[in-house]
Scaffold this motif. Sequence first.
Motif, PDB file in Angstrom:
ATOM      1  N   ALA A   1      11.070  12.134 -12.770  1.00 56.90           N
ATOM      2  CA  ALA A   1       9.853  12.718 -12.193  1.00 56.90           C
ATOM      3  C   ALA A   1       9.447  13.906 -13.037  1.00 56.90           C
ATOM      4  CB  ALA A   1      10.076  13.146 -10.747  1.00 56.90           C
ATOM      5  N   VAL A   2       8.156  14.077 -13.203  1.00 53.98           N
ATOM      6  CA  VAL A   2       7.609  15.233 -13.908  1.00 53.98           C
ATOM      7  C   VAL A   2       7.058  16.195 -12.862  1.00 53.98           C
ATOM      8  CG1 VAL A   2       5.868  16.043 -15.528  1.00 53.98           C
ATOM      9  CG2 VAL A   2       7.034  13.859 -15.932  1.00 53.98           C
ATOM     10  N   ARG A   3       7.523  17.440 -12.904  1.00 55.14           N
ATOM     11  CA  ARG A   3       7.051  18.441 -11.936  1.00 55.14           C
ATOM     12  C   ARG A   3       5.986  19.302 -12.601  1.00 55.14           C
ATOM     13  NH1 ARG A   3      11.648  19.995  -9.992  1.00 55.14           N
ATOM     14  NH2 ARG A   3      11.407  18.609  -8.224  1.00 55.14           N
ATOM     15  N   PRO A   4       4.719  19.121 -12.247  1.00 55.51           N
ATOM     16  CA  PRO A   4       3.647  19.887 -12.889  1.00 55.51           C
ATOM     17  C   PRO A   4       3.631  21.328 -12.402  1.00 55.51           C
ATOM     18  CG  PRO A   4       2.747  18.563 -11.125  1.00 55.51           C
ATOM     19  CD  PRO A   4       4.201  18.195 -11.216  1.00 55.51           C
ATOM     20  N   GLU A   5       3.031  22.196 -13.194  1.00 60.27           N
ATOM     21  CA  GLU A   5       2.899  23.606 -12.825  1.00 60.27           C
ATOM     22  C   GLU A   5       1.574  23.890 -12.130  1.00 60.27           C
ATOM     23  OE1 GLU A   5       5.191  26.074 -13.129  1.00 60.27           O
ATOM     24  OE2 GLU A   5       6.552  24.448 -13.727  1.00 60.27           O
ATOM     25  N   THR A   6       0.590  23.019 -12.333  1.00 55.68           N
ATOM     26  CA  THR A   6      -0.735  23.185 -11.730  1.00 55.68           C
ATOM     27  C   THR A   6      -1.253  21.812 -11.311  1.00 55.68           C
ATOM     28  OG1 THR A   6      -1.842  22.987 -13.885  1.00 55.68           O
ATOM     29  CG2 THR A   6      -1.299  25.227 -13.123  1.00 55.68           C
ATOM     30  N   ALA A   7      -2.397  21.799 -10.642  1.00 55.67           N
ATOM     31  CA  ALA A   7      -3.009  20.538 -10.223  1.00 55.67           C
ATOM     32  C   ALA A   7      -4.519  20.606 -10.395  1.00 55.67           C
ATOM     33  CB  ALA A   7      -2.664  20.235  -8.771  1.00 55.67           C
ATOM     34  N   ARG A   8      -5.122  19.439 -10.562  1.00 57.50           N
ATOM     35  CA  ARG A   8      -6.575  19.293 -10.557  1.00 57.50           C
ATOM     36  C   ARG A   8      -6.930  18.266  -9.500  1.00 57.50           C
ATOM     37  NH1 ARG A   8      -9.365  21.447 -14.778  1.00 57.50           N
ATOM     38  NH2 ARG A   8      -8.067  22.488 -16.343  1.00 57.50           N
ATOM     39  N   VAL A   9      -7.922  18.556  -8.696  1.00 60.96           N
ATOM     40  CA  VAL A   9      -8.238  17.694  -7.562  1.00 60.96           C
ATOM     41  C   VAL A   9      -9.682  17.237  -7.608  1.00 60.96           C
ATOM     42  CG1 VAL A   9      -6.537  18.904  -6.150  1.00 60.96           C
ATOM     43  CG2 VAL A   9      -8.948  19.577  -6.013  1.00 60.96           C
ATOM     44  N   ALA A  10      -9.954  16.193  -6.845  1.00 57.99           N
ATOM     45  CA  ALA A  10     -11.325  15.715  -6.660  1.00 57.99           C
ATOM     46  C   ALA A  10     -11.506  15.359  -5.193  1.00 57.99           C
ATOM     47  CB  ALA A  10     -11.606  14.505  -7.542  1.00 57.99           C
ATOM     48  N   ARG A  11     -12.650  15.733  -4.655  1.00 53.04           N
ATOM     49  CA  ARG A  11     -12.991  15.315  -3.298  1.00 53.04           C
ATOM     50  C   ARG A  11     -13.403  13.844  -3.315  1.00 53.04           C
ATOM     51  NH1 ARG A  11     -16.741  20.561  -2.027  1.00 53.04           N
ATOM     52  NH2 ARG A  11     -16.886  20.524  -4.316  1.00 53.04           N
ATOM     53  N   VAL A  12     -12.986  13.104  -2.300  1.00 51.65           N
ATOM     54  CA  VAL A  12     -13.326  11.683  -2.240  1.00 51.65           C
ATOM     55  C   VAL A  12     -14.243  11.414  -1.046  1.00 51.65           C
ATOM     56  CG1 VAL A  12     -11.217  10.968  -3.409  1.00 51.65           C
ATOM     57  CG2 VAL A  12     -11.246  11.126  -0.913  1.00 51.65           C
ATOM     58  N   PRO A  13     -15.038  10.334  -1.110  1.00 52.95           N
ATOM     59  CA  PRO A  13     -16.023  10.072  -0.050  1.00 52.95           C
ATOM     60  C   PRO A  13     -15.450   9.392   1.187  1.00 52.95           C
ATOM     61  CG  PRO A  13     -16.242   8.443  -1.786  1.00 52.95           C
ATOM     62  CD  PRO A  13     -15.226   9.439  -2.272  1.00 52.95           C
ATOM     63  N   TRP A  14     -14.145   9.101   1.185  1.00 51.29           N
ATOM     64  CA  TRP A  14     -13.525   8.439   2.330  1.00 51.29           C
ATOM     65  C   TRP A  14     -12.785   9.462   3.192  1.00 51.29           C
ATOM     66  CZ3 TRP A  14     -12.338   6.871  -2.804  1.00 51.29           C
ATOM     67  CH2 TRP A  14     -13.195   5.867  -3.286  1.00 51.29           C
ATOM     68  N   VAL A  15     -12.428   9.073   4.401  1.00 49.89           N
ATOM     69  CA  VAL A  15     -11.828  10.026   5.336  1.00 49.89           C
ATOM     70  C   VAL A  15     -10.509   9.501   5.884  1.00 49.89           C
ATOM     71  CG1 VAL A  15     -14.068  10.969   6.016  1.00 49.89           C
ATOM     72  CG2 VAL A  15     -13.072   9.087   7.342  1.00 49.89           C
ATOM     73  N   ARG A  16      -9.686  10.448   6.334  1.00 53.32           N
ATOM     74  CA  ARG A  16      -8.510  10.116   7.128  1.00 53.32           C
ATOM     75  C   ARG A  16      -8.945  10.009   8.594  1.00 53.32           C
ATOM     76  NH1 ARG A  16      -5.110   8.532   3.230  1.00 53.32           N
ATOM     77  NH2 ARG A  16      -3.592  10.094   2.547  1.00 53.32           N
ATOM     78  N   ASN A  17      -8.353   9.074   9.293  1.00 54.94           N
ATOM     79  CA  ASN A  17      -8.628   8.916  10.721  1.00 54.94           C
ATOM     80  C   ASN A  17      -7.540   9.641  11.509  1.00 54.94           C
ATOM     81  OD1 ASN A  17      -9.206   8.180  13.310  1.00 54.94           O
ATOM     82  ND2 ASN A  17      -8.987   5.974  12.988  1.00 54.94           N
ATOM     83  N   GLU A  18      -7.857  10.806  12.014  1.00 50.94           N
ATOM     84  CA  GLU A  18      -6.871  11.615  12.742  1.00 50.94           C
ATOM     85  C   GLU A  18      -6.487  10.973  14.082  1.00 50.94           C
ATOM     86  OE1 GLU A  18     -10.859  12.813  14.255  1.00 50.94           O
ATOM     87  OE2 GLU A  18     -10.017  12.356  12.277  1.00 50.94           O
ATOM     88  N   ARG A  19      -7.214   9.940  14.505  1.00 53.66           N
ATOM     89  CA  ARG A  19      -6.886   9.224  15.738  1.00 53.66           C
ATOM     90  C   ARG A  19      -6.260   7.857  15.458  1.00 53.66           C
ATOM     91  NH1 ARG A  19     -12.732   9.398  18.218  1.00 53.66           N
ATOM     92  NH2 ARG A  19     -13.177   9.233  15.995  1.00 53.66           N
ATOM     93  N   SER A  20      -5.900   7.605  14.213  1.00 50.01           N
ATOM     94  CA  SER A  20      -5.290   6.330  13.845  1.00 50.01           C
ATOM     95  C   SER A  20      -3.943   6.150  14.539  1.00 50.01           C
ATOM     96  CB  SER A  20      -5.082   6.298  12.320  1.00 50.01           C
ATOM     97  OG  SER A  20      -4.197   5.268  11.947  1.00 50.01           O
ATOM     98  N   ALA A  21      -3.564   4.905  14.736  1.00 51.01           N
ATOM     99  CA  ALA A  21      -2.256   4.590  15.322  1.00 51.01           C
ATOM    100  C   ALA A  21      -1.110   5.079  14.459  1.00 51.01           C
ATOM    101  CB  ALA A  21      -2.141   3.079  15.543  1.00 51.01           C
TER     102      ALA A  21
END
Length: 287
Positions: free
Chosen positions: A120-140
């Motif tokens: 495994a490679v442990r990075p020191e920083t991260a780069r992120v992107a927002r995505v157009p999909w969502v998590r369902n907080e009421r999912s089973a």
Amino acid sequence: MSVMIWSDGHLRDEREPVVTAVDHGLTVGNGVFETCAVVDGKAFALTRHLRRLERSATGLGLGAPDQDAVRAGVDAVLAAGGDSLGRVRITVTAGPGPLGSNRAAPGTARQTVLVLAGPAVRPETARVARVPWVRNERSAVAGLKTTSYAENVVALGYAAERGGDEAIFANTVGELCEGTGSNVFVERRGELVTPALTSGCLAGITRELALEWARAAGLPAREAVRGELPFTVLDEVPAGDAHLALSSSVRNVVPVVGIDGVDVVAGPLSLELQRLFQARIGDDLDP
């Protein structure tokens, strides 16, 4: 380096079959898993990870995994892999089952338990992107760490196309939720705030420890209250009014230095939490 594989009490070769084609984990994703970082030859925070594995398994309707067997598998792959290992993955599925989503009749299936270890490679920083999909907080399966990861594969591919190594989700009511394999901390107004579990995010082990260790060190870090972290809070990051950090078992805690292709500055509290986490790891490998 090859991946170390343990199944059914024995180390296995990579080319050796270890599951049946009708395993319910393969056919419908009916399984759970955990990933631990390897630190000084040990699986970090293994006890906490095994507790969450059991919560996920029972939440999915599986029986509680045999923790002694899992620990034996972890010991075996770590001993076989030597010093170059970086992560351990524990996977538990329902075992052989129907081709559809129905479970096997009670008492007729035996769980599949796999333990793998690899680099495994442990990075020191991260780069992120927002995505157009969502998590369902009421999912089973909200809050369960299941093997059904197709949604994450798509989101991570979307992020990679935009220069990110992690994707960030909102939930169905427009709150900031989590990454595909990480929890999020927002640094603003002199504190670090992470979405509450009611957002649908996973109860990350690194998140949990980061909050505990930050409190003990007097570092201002806490869970958000309802409505405090809308997804639009991320607009403040490229504007320079807020910062982000991610936490996960392989990353530990890392500051975010890019969002949606825009370079941003790592926050001072994010960097302090990263330093604190790294310092505390060496104190106890199974906190």
